[in-house]
Design an enzyme around this catalytic site. Sequence first.
Site, PDB file in Angstrom:
ATOM      1  N   ASP A 274      -6.733   1.360   1.446  1.00 63.43           N
ATOM      2  CA  ASP A 274      -6.636   1.513   2.897  1.00 63.43           C
ATOM      3  C   ASP A 274      -7.944   1.072   3.530  1.00 63.43           C
ATOM      4  OD1 ASP A 274      -8.432   3.533   2.348  1.00 63.43           O
ATOM      5  OD2 ASP A 274      -7.294   5.107   3.378  1.00 63.43           O
TER       6      ASP A 274
ATOM      7  N   LYS B 244       0.827  -1.210   0.000  1.00 62.34           N
ATOM      8  CA  LYS B 244       0.000   0.000   0.000  1.00 62.34           C
ATOM      9  C   LYS B 244       0.857   1.253   0.000  1.00 62.34           C
ATOM     10  CE  LYS B 244      -1.608   2.602   3.054  1.00 62.34           C
ATOM     11  NZ  LYS B 244      -2.148   3.275   4.239  1.00 62.34           N
TER      12      LYS B 244
END
Length: 206
Positions: free
Chosen positions: A139, A121
Site C-alpha cells: 500500500d 493488492k
Amino acid sequence: MQKRERARIVLEELERAYPAPGCPLHHTDPFTLLVAVMLSAQCTDARVNKVTPALFAAAPTPEAMAAMEWQEVREYIATCGLTQTKAKRLVQTARMLVEHHAGQVPATFAELEALPGVGHKTASVVMAQVFGMPAFPVDTHIFRLARRWGLSRGSTVEKVEADLKKIFPKPLWNKLHVQFVLWGREHCPARGCKPTCRICSQLPIA
C-alpha cells in the site's frame, strides 16, 4: 549500506515493535475482510472500521449484500470516499460470489482479481490474512517506507513488491506487510519521520 543489512535492521525493529500484529481491518470471515479491504481504497482503516459494523449488520453475507441495491449500500459507506463506485462494486462482487462461487470467497489470486473492484493488492491481503498464502500487499505506507529505507528504488507498486519479495524470506511476508503499515502510521508517516523512528535513525536514508 547494502540492502541485506538494511533489511536486517528493518526486520529487527519491526519484530521488536510488533511481534504479533493483527489485521488492522475489523472482520469476522473472508467476506467481511474482502469488503473492508475494498472500502479501504483511498480511505483510512480507522474510517473503514467505523462504518463496517452497521454495514455488516445489514449485509453480513454475500447473499444479503447481493439482495441490496447499490444506493442502499452507499448510505452505509457515505464517509469512505468514492462511495458510488465502491457501493456498485460491492454489490456486483456479492452477486458474483453468489452466482459463480456458491457464496464463498475464492481462494486463488486469479478468481479474486476477477471480482469487480478487486485488484492485486486487495487479493493479496485476502490471500494472506484469510488463506495464509504468502503475499506482500504493497500500500502507500509500504511503498513509501521501502523507498525511504533503501529497500527498493521501484517507481511502481509492482516493482517495490517484487524487490521486497527478493529481500525478505517468504514465510515472513504475511506478517511483515502488516508490521510495515503499523510502523508507517505510528513512527514514519508521509509528512515526515518522527523522532521515535529507530529505523530511520539507523539507516542512511536513500
